[in-house]
Scaffold this motif. Structure first.
Motif, PDB file in Angstrom:
ATOM      1  N   ALA A   6      -8.862   1.721 -10.695  1.00 26.26           N
ATOM      2  CA  ALA A   6      -8.413   2.006  -9.327  1.00 26.26           C
ATOM      3  C   ALA A   6      -9.392   2.949  -8.616  1.00 26.26           C
ATOM      4  O   ALA A   6      -9.772   2.721  -7.457  1.00 26.26           O
ATOM      5  N   LEU A   9     -12.554   1.111  -7.694  1.00 30.15           N
ATOM      6  CA  LEU A   9     -12.403   0.282  -6.499  1.00 30.15           C
ATOM      7  C   LEU A   9     -12.497   1.136  -5.234  1.00 30.15           C
ATOM      8  O   LEU A   9     -13.134   0.742  -4.252  1.00 30.15           O
ATOM      9  N   GLU A  10     -11.886   2.296  -5.278  1.00 28.47           N
ATOM     10  CA  GLU A  10     -11.966   3.172  -4.108  1.00 28.47           C
ATOM     11  C   GLU A  10     -13.410   3.599  -3.848  1.00 28.47           C
ATOM     12  O   GLU A  10     -13.847   3.712  -2.705  1.00 28.47           O
ATOM     13  N   PHE A  14     -12.683   0.204  -1.161  1.00 29.71           N
ATOM     14  CA  PHE A  14     -11.327  -0.318  -0.995  1.00 29.71           C
ATOM     15  C   PHE A  14     -10.401   0.855  -0.651  1.00 29.71           C
ATOM     16  O   PHE A  14     -10.445   1.901  -1.302  1.00 29.71           O
ATOM     17  N   ARG A  16      -6.888   0.437   0.122  1.00 28.73           N
ATOM     18  CA  ARG A  16      -5.473   0.232  -0.231  1.00 28.73           C
ATOM     19  C   ARG A  16      -5.397  -0.207  -1.691  1.00 28.73           C
ATOM     20  O   ARG A  16      -5.205  -1.375  -2.000  1.00 28.73           O
ATOM     21  N   VAL A  17      -5.587   0.769  -2.571  1.00 28.84           N
ATOM     22  CA  VAL A  17      -5.629   0.489  -4.006  1.00 28.84           C
ATOM     23  C   VAL A  17      -4.379   1.070  -4.666  1.00 28.84           C
ATOM     24  O   VAL A  17      -4.045   2.243  -4.473  1.00 28.84           O
ATOM     25  N   TYR A  18      -3.727   0.244  -5.443  1.00 25.56           N
ATOM     26  CA  TYR A  18      -2.495   0.646  -6.129  1.00 25.56           C
ATOM     27  C   TYR A  18      -2.661   0.425  -7.633  1.00 25.56           C
ATOM     28  O   TYR A  18      -3.290  -0.543  -8.064  1.00 25.56           O
ATOM     29  N   ASP A  19      -2.076   1.331  -8.382  1.00 26.41           N
ATOM     30  CA  ASP A  19      -2.181   1.267  -9.837  1.00 26.41           C
ATOM     31  C   ASP A  19      -0.794   1.044 -10.432  1.00 26.41           C
ATOM     32  O   ASP A  19       0.067   1.928 -10.381  1.00 26.41           O
TER      33      ASP A  19
ATOM     34  N   PRO B   2      -5.934   6.559  -5.396  1.00 27.28           N
ATOM     35  CA  PRO B   2      -5.072   5.411  -5.725  1.00 27.28           C
ATOM     36  C   PRO B   2      -3.610   5.840  -5.872  1.00 27.28           C
ATOM     37  O   PRO B   2      -3.326   6.955  -6.310  1.00 27.28           O
ATOM     38  N   THR B   3      -2.743   4.944  -5.490  1.00 31.13           N
ATOM     39  CA  THR B   3      -1.312   5.242  -5.546  1.00 31.13           C
ATOM     40  C   THR B   3      -0.697   4.573  -6.768  1.00 31.13           C
ATOM     41  O   THR B   3      -0.856   3.367  -6.962  1.00 31.13           O
ATOM     42  N   GLU B   4      -0.017   5.362  -7.567  1.00 35.86           N
ATOM     43  CA  GLU B   4       0.692   4.781  -8.718  1.00 35.86           C
ATOM     44  C   GLU B   4       1.976   4.128  -8.224  1.00 35.86           C
ATOM     45  O   GLU B   4       2.705   4.717  -7.429  1.00 35.86           O
ATOM     46  N   ILE B   5       2.226   2.934  -8.715  1.00 41.48           N
ATOM     47  CA  ILE B   5       3.429   2.217  -8.277  1.00 41.48           C
ATOM     48  C   ILE B   5       4.173   1.653  -9.477  1.00 41.48           C
ATOM     49  O   ILE B   5       3.615   1.510 -10.565  1.00 41.48           O
ATOM     50  N   ARG B  55     -11.139  -6.792   1.380  1.00 36.04           N
ATOM     51  CA  ARG B  55     -10.936  -5.346   1.492  1.00 36.04           C
ATOM     52  C   ARG B  55      -9.745  -4.989   2.371  1.00 36.04           C
ATOM     53  O   ARG B  55      -9.220  -3.881   2.287  1.00 36.04           O
ATOM     54  N   VAL B  59      -4.825  -4.018  -3.044  1.00 36.53           N
ATOM     55  CA  VAL B  59      -5.246  -4.457  -4.375  1.00 36.53           C
ATOM     56  C   VAL B  59      -4.437  -3.670  -5.413  1.00 36.53           C
ATOM     57  O   VAL B  59      -4.377  -2.437  -5.362  1.00 36.53           O
ATOM     58  N   ILE B  60      -3.825  -4.397  -6.318  1.00 33.88           N
ATOM     59  CA  ILE B  60      -3.041  -3.761  -7.389  1.00 33.88           C
ATOM     60  C   ILE B  60      -3.763  -3.997  -8.705  1.00 33.88           C
ATOM     61  O   ILE B  60      -3.992  -5.149  -9.091  1.00 33.88           O
ATOM     62  N   VAL B  61      -4.139  -2.932  -9.365  1.00 37.14           N
ATOM     63  CA  VAL B  61      -4.763  -3.076 -10.684  1.00 37.14           C
ATOM     64  C   VAL B  61      -3.742  -2.742 -11.764  1.00 37.14           C
ATOM     65  O   VAL B  61      -2.820  -1.956 -11.557  1.00 37.14           O
TER      66      VAL B  61
END
Lengths: 164, 67
Positions: A6, A9-10, A14, A16-19, B2-5, B55, B59-61
């Protein structure tokens, strides 16, 4: 691993990256579909018609219902279908019980597997631990069903008793 | 940052067109992956690999679990 991805990617622009930190283990354990080469899974094999009962149920009633349905076990669930215990064959067959409740005879906290577990892995576990059946629950504890040994083993290879 | 979800948020974002990226080795991706996910192993995560991602989309990793 995913946190590093993540951040990477940033670093490449990027925004809007979510983990999803719990990852595919969490996804599969919740009974959600997965794609890939892994074939049959516990969730596919689970018999969903296994009888269920509540803590305050009467043993005599549970016994009659289970036997009528051709089962020798009953899973104890709450109103959310979370598995609290199991009334196994021995308890079902015990003498008397006119006034006994499920809570008095159940075995609390039966071992469970997640629906995403592969049939191959499940078969190995059942063979190794001489299990005739395994309870399948989602990661939140809710019941999916029961897999019997004959469901994962080749026909005639150590299959369990005829009752389900 | 990054945001944890969690799972519910994954499902919500997928409904909004998010891309799913599995960052485990390709062999693990082949065995099992979330529906619709693409495979970009962490060791291969470079500018060329991410050219397939838009972009402007979320994006969810993910990997296997809390690794």
């Amino acid at each position: 691993m995913s946190p590093r991805a993540a951040w990477r990617l940033e670093s490449m622009g990027f925004t809007r990256v979510y983990d999803y930190v719990a990852g595919k283990a969490d996804w599969g354990a919740a009974g959600l579909p997965l794609e890939g080469t892994v074939g049959t899974r516990a969730g596919d094999l689970a018999r969903t018609d296994v009888p269920t009962c509540r803590l305050d149920g009467r043993l005599v009633d549970v016994r009659a219902r289970a036997w009528r349905a051709g089962w020798d076990t009953c899973l104890v669930v709450n109103e959310e279908r979370v598995v609290l215990g199991q009334v196994g064959r021995r308890a079902l067959n015990s003498e008397g019980g006119e006034s006994r409740t499920v809570e008095e005879v159940m075995r609390p906290g039966p071992s469970t597997v997640r629906p995403s577990r592969s049939a191959e892995s499940l078969a190995e576990r059942m063979e190794r631990n001489s299990l005739t059946s395994v309870v399948v629950t989602r990661s939140d504890g809710r019941l999916v069903g029961v897999v019997r040994r004959e469901d994962v083993a080749p026909r005639g290879a150590g299959s369990g008793p005829p009752l389900r | 940052m990054p945001t944890e979800i969690d799972r519910e948020e994954v499902q919500r974002l997928l409904g909004q067109g998010a891309r799913l990226v599995e960052v485990l080795p390709a062999a693990e991706y082949r065995e099992e992956h979330l529906p619709g996910a693409v495979s970009i192993p962490l060791k291969e995560l470079d500018r060329a690999a991410v050219a397939q991602l838009e972009r402007e989309r979320p994006v969810i990793v993910y990997c296997h679990d809390y690794q």
